[in-house]
Motif scaffolding. Sequence first.
Motif, short mmCIF file in Angstrom:
data_model
loop_
_atom_site.label_atom_id
_atom_site.label_comp_id
_atom_site.label_asym_id
_atom_site.label_seq_id
_atom_site.Cartn_x
_atom_site.Cartn_y
_atom_site.Cartn_z
N PRO A 115 0.84 -1.20 0.00
CA PRO A 115 0.00 0.00 0.00
C PRO A 115 0.87 1.25 0.00
N ALA A 116 0.46 2.27 -0.74
CA ALA A 116 1.28 3.48 -0.91
C ALA A 116 1.61 4.13 0.43
N HIS A 117 0.67 4.16 1.37
CA HIS A 117 0.95 4.82 2.64
C HIS A 117 2.02 4.09 3.43
N GLU A 118 2.12 2.76 3.28
CA GLU A 118 3.19 2.00 3.95
C GLU A 118 4.55 2.36 3.35
N THR A 119 4.60 2.44 2.03
CA THR A 119 5.86 2.78 1.35
C THR A 119 6.31 4.19 1.73
N ILE A 120 5.37 5.13 1.77
CA ILE A 120 5.72 6.52 2.12
C ILE A 120 6.19 6.59 3.57
N ARG A 121 5.54 5.85 4.46
CA ARG A 121 5.97 5.83 5.86
C ARG A 121 7.41 5.30 5.95
N HIS A 122 7.69 4.25 5.22
CA HIS A 122 9.04 3.68 5.23
C HIS A 122 10.05 4.68 4.65
N LEU A 123 9.70 5.31 3.53
CA LEU A 123 10.61 6.29 2.92
C LEU A 123 10.90 7.45 3.87
N GLY A 124 9.86 7.96 4.52
CA GLY A 124 10.04 9.07 5.44
C GLY A 124 10.95 8.72 6.59
N ARG A 125 10.77 7.54 7.15
CA ARG A 125 11.61 7.13 8.27
C ARG A 125 13.04 6.84 7.82
N ARG A 126 13.19 6.24 6.68
CA ARG A 126 14.53 5.92 6.17
C ARG A 126 15.30 7.19 5.83
N TRP A 127 14.62 8.15 5.25
CA TRP A 127 15.28 9.39 4.87
C TRP A 127 15.86 10.10 6.08
N LEU A 128 15.19 10.03 7.24
CA LEU A 128 15.68 10.72 8.44
C LEU A 128 17.10 10.30 8.80
N SER A 129 17.44 9.05 8.53
CA SER A 129 18.77 8.58 8.93
C SER A 129 19.69 8.24 7.77
N HIS A 130 19.18 8.21 6.55
CA HIS A 130 20.00 7.76 5.44
C HIS A 130 20.04 8.72 4.24
N GLY A 131 19.56 9.94 4.39
CA GLY A 131 19.59 10.88 3.27
C GLY A 131 21.02 11.18 2.86
N VAL A 132 21.28 11.23 1.56
CA VAL A 132 22.65 11.45 1.09
C VAL A 132 22.94 12.92 0.80
N LEU A 133 21.93 13.70 0.58
CA LEU A 133 22.10 15.11 0.25
C LEU A 133 21.91 15.95 1.51
N ASP A 134 22.77 16.92 1.72
CA ASP A 134 22.56 17.87 2.81
C ASP A 134 21.57 18.91 2.29
N GLU A 135 20.40 18.94 2.87
CA GLU A 135 19.34 19.82 2.39
C GLU A 135 19.74 21.30 2.43
#
Length: 196
Positions: A12-32
């Motif tokens: 389900p899309a909301h599960e994928t988005i939840r996972h992406l949001g949580r993963r980005w918090l600790s694994h983002g490669v770009l400094d915003e």
Amino acid sequence: MTTRGRKALAAPAHETIRHLGRRWLSHGVLDEFSRIEAVKGQRAANVLSAAGPRRKAVGAALAEWRPSGEWMAVDELFKAMRTAGHDPYLVRFERALWTLYLEDAQHGSLGYDGHHDWLVLQGRYTLCVLFEYAATLGLVDVQYIDPDDFRHMWGADWLQRLSRYDGLLAIRLNPLGAYATGRTDEYEPGPAPAAG
């Protein structure tokens, strides 16, 4: 497509988005903060702090949001972040502020008193994270206008704005955002937008 990609599309899309949001918090490669192009000197060695803790500070502020569906002015959010200790502090040490500048390294240095306050650095970083990531993922709704200028700051005489995010006035955590940040255990979509 990778196995992980196929699995994400099947979920389900909301599960994928939840996972992406949580993963980005600790694994983002770009400094915003690199998206705040008006602030020069960012690429110098040992100037900026690690992006991960900054992201987590903004993520924690979203997780402690006022009730889902209520609009919050950006200034209120900044005040709440400072009160709660969610500080996405941008530089490794105080002297590094002298490396950051607007237009001219000497006259536009952010090391001068009054030129590196929370609104200018942590505020711009927070606006970027909210606009580029939280809003793009669909976690928050935004109210945006043409940005104000910062010509009162040294070195900003010719700038129309400090960042493209300066016009962000208010944000609202929507049902998807409440689910992705862990405020709710179930995702219940909000009402469909009214036809305009």
